[in-house]
Design an enzyme around this catalytic site. Structure first.
Site, PDB file in Angstrom:
ATOM      1  N   ASP A  14     -77.266-136.441 -98.850  1.00 42.09           N
ATOM      2  CA  ASP A  14     -77.028-134.999 -99.021  1.00 42.09           C
ATOM      3  C   ASP A  14     -78.272-134.239 -99.452  1.00 42.09           C
ATOM      4  O   ASP A  14     -78.266-133.017 -99.510  1.00 42.09           O
ATOM      5  CB  ASP A  14     -75.920-134.773-100.053  1.00 42.09           C
ATOM      6  CG  ASP A  14     -74.543-135.109 -99.488  1.00 42.09           C
ATOM      7  OD1 ASP A  14     -74.345-134.904 -98.278  1.00 42.09           O
ATOM      8  OD2 ASP A  14     -73.681-135.571-100.252  1.00 42.09           O
TER       9      ASP A  14
ATOM     10  N   ARG B 126     -62.674-138.419-107.271  1.00 43.21           N
ATOM     11  CA  ARG B 126     -62.058-139.699-107.640  1.00 43.21           C
ATOM     12  C   ARG B 126     -61.263-139.603-108.943  1.00 43.21           C
ATOM     13  O   ARG B 126     -60.255-140.296-109.109  1.00 43.21           O
ATOM     14  CB  ARG B 126     -63.146-140.783-107.721  1.00 43.21           C
ATOM     15  CG  ARG B 126     -63.673-141.207-106.330  1.00 43.21           C
ATOM     16  CD  ARG B 126     -65.003-141.948-106.445  1.00 43.21           C
ATOM     17  NE  ARG B 126     -65.472-142.470-105.151  1.00 43.21           N
ATOM     18  CZ  ARG B 126     -66.112-141.748-104.229  1.00 43.21           C
ATOM     19  NH1 ARG B 126     -66.327-140.449-104.421  1.00 43.21           N
ATOM     20  NH2 ARG B 126     -66.514-142.311-103.097  1.00 43.21           N
TER      21      ARG B 126
ATOM     22  N   SER C 241     -71.098-146.477 -95.446  1.00 43.78           N
ATOM     23  CA  SER C 241     -70.368-145.260 -95.792  1.00 43.78           C
ATOM     24  C   SER C 241     -69.460-145.526 -96.980  1.00 43.78           C
ATOM     25  O   SER C 241     -68.552-146.346 -96.905  1.00 43.78           O
ATOM     26  CB  SER C 241     -69.530-144.791 -94.598  1.00 43.78           C
ATOM     27  OG  SER C 241     -68.483-143.938 -95.034  1.00 43.78           O
TER      28      SER C 241
END
Length: 447
Positions: free
Chosen positions: A331, A37, A179
């Site tokens: 993750d 980002r 998401s």
């Protein structure tokens, strides 16, 4: 700026051997989500943005290269120190080449949002693993905003040619799954829309995009809506270039943390770890298992809360991990499965459907790796159950080109009776290029 291609290279196997107690202090690499980002916002803010602590892995550098193709001037000033001069919102250029994101789903999906909200056409592609990942859930809302998909591979996969909307329509969009990537793509496209763009989530996903939008001066409001959130962005803000200090990545910190929990006698400090509550699901779970983890010196960096974590080995017990926790630790399930293998009793991780569409079918890869180490486990629907005990090890794990599978089973080998081998470690460079020397400084042994 150069990022090396990893499309065709010989595999490099590695094995981890039982370690003496792990000791010392480490700082994991910068957070991958924030690093992606930082480049994108550097592109969209007109002027000079500085980044400190950027993760210099292949995935993030691929996003940087794509930003250069769209008109950013990017310079590396030193390790983790970068300067980005962006053309600014509404002024990005059509790329003269295919945007190759390698293994990076995040980079590709967020950049689709940027392109979707600008009147330019770009081709998105990546390696064999990225080409398997579904992109339609990103493209659907972008279509509603006026973007067009000129071509795509079967099932809405890369290579994709996307023609962005010159004047994207502001929309109110309900995400089909929690998401951060879908939400971020819509918000990034909405930056260039006249009016307010709203994303509604049934379950809160990671909020790094919202935090960074605010850090760069955009007007974003986040309100609770049922179990989830309603995020509203006012379009066409004046994004102000600024400095981004990237906190240490909790997903990478997970590897030394779990290693210290399972290698007898270990006592380490992991520095500068992001403590964003939407990213600390693993810490919550490990503490429920009885882990000795203490947060020291909580502080703010780059708009995010961080802390140093002291971790000591101790006895872990099996727990039930609720499906609602999945978005905050999606993750970290492979490394949690390794911790669970050393706990007393069974650990059940629920609601892991999202793991089937990661860099590999991560759920199947984890189960196969555990089986190779002699650990009893079972997949039941989207749940994974691991029977803890004293893993034997001695197996060879097929990583399926997945960096987190590779690191998880190398950590396991530091505490199993026999060494654990993985078939390839080259792709670890996508998220944690210094994994091996970092772990070796604490006392880990690899061969």
């Amino acid at each position: 700026m150069s990022a090396h291609s990893s499309h065709s290279r010989p595999a490099s196997p590695l094995s981890a051997v039982r370690a003496r107690p792990l000791k010392g202090r480490v700082r994991p690499p910068g957070d991958k989500s924030i690093s992606h980002r930082a480049f994108l916002f550097g592109l969209l803010a007109c002027g000079e943005t500085k980044v400190e602590g950027l993760l210099e892995g292949d995935d993030v550098l691929g996003t940087g290269k794509a930003c250069e193709a769209l008109g950013a001037v990017i310079e590396r000033l030193g390790p983790g120190q970068w300067r980005i001069r962006g053309p600014g919102l509404g002024a990005i250029l059509p790329p003269g080449e295919t945007l190759d994101f390698g293994n990076a789903g995040t980079g590709a999906r967020l950049m689709m949002g940027v392109v979707g909200g600008h009147g330019i056409t770009a081709t998105f592609d990546g390696d064999a693993s990225l080409r398997k990942r579904p992109m339609r859930r990103i493209l659907d809302p972008l279509r509603l905003m006026g973007a067009q998909i000129l071509s795509e591979a079967d099932g809405g996969r890369c290579p994709i040619v996307l023609k962005g909307a010159r004047d994207p329509a502001p929309i109110e969009y309900r995400t089909p799954v929690a998401s951060a990537q879908i939400k971020s793509a819509v918000l990034l496209a909405g930056l260039n829309a006249p009016g307010a763009t709203t994303v509604i989530e049934a379950q809160a996903s990671r909020d790094h995009t919202e935090k960074m939008l605010a850090h760069f001066g955009a007007e974003v409001t986040v309100a609770p809506e049922g179990e989830g959130r309603r995020v509203t962005l006012v379009g066409r803000p004046e994004l102000r270039p600024t400095t981004v200090v990237v906190p240490a990545d909790p997903s990478s910190a997970a590897f030394p943390i779990v290693a210290a929990l399972i290698v007898p006698g270990s006592d380490i400090v992991v520095e500068g770890v992001m403590m964003n509550p939407l990213r600390t699901g693993l810490l919550t779970t490990l503490k429920e298992m009885g882990a000795h983890i203490e947060a020291l010196d909580r502080r703010l960096e780059g708009g995010e809360e961080v802390a140093d974590l002291r971790v000591r080995q101790g006895t872990l017990r099996g727990v039930d991990v609720p499906a609602a926790r999945a978005p905050s630790m999606i993750d970290e399930y492979p490394i949690l499965a390794v911790a669970a293998a050393f706990a007393s009793g069974a650990t059940r991780m629920r609601g892991l459907s999202e793991l089937r569409v990661k860099e590999s079918d991560r759920l199947a890869a984890v189960a196969a790796g555990l089986a190779a180490a002699g650990v009893d486990c079972a997949i039941d629907g989207d749940d994974l159950t691991v029977e803890g005990g004293r893993p034997r090890g001695g197996g060879m794990v097929s990583t399926q080109m997945d960096h987190r599978i590779a690191m998880s089973f190398l950590v396991m080998g530091l505490a199993t009776l026999e060494p654990m081998a993985v078939d390839d470690v080259a792709m670890i460079a996508t998220s944690f290029p210094e994994f091996r020397p970092t772990m070796e400084r604490l006392g880990a042994k690899f061969r």
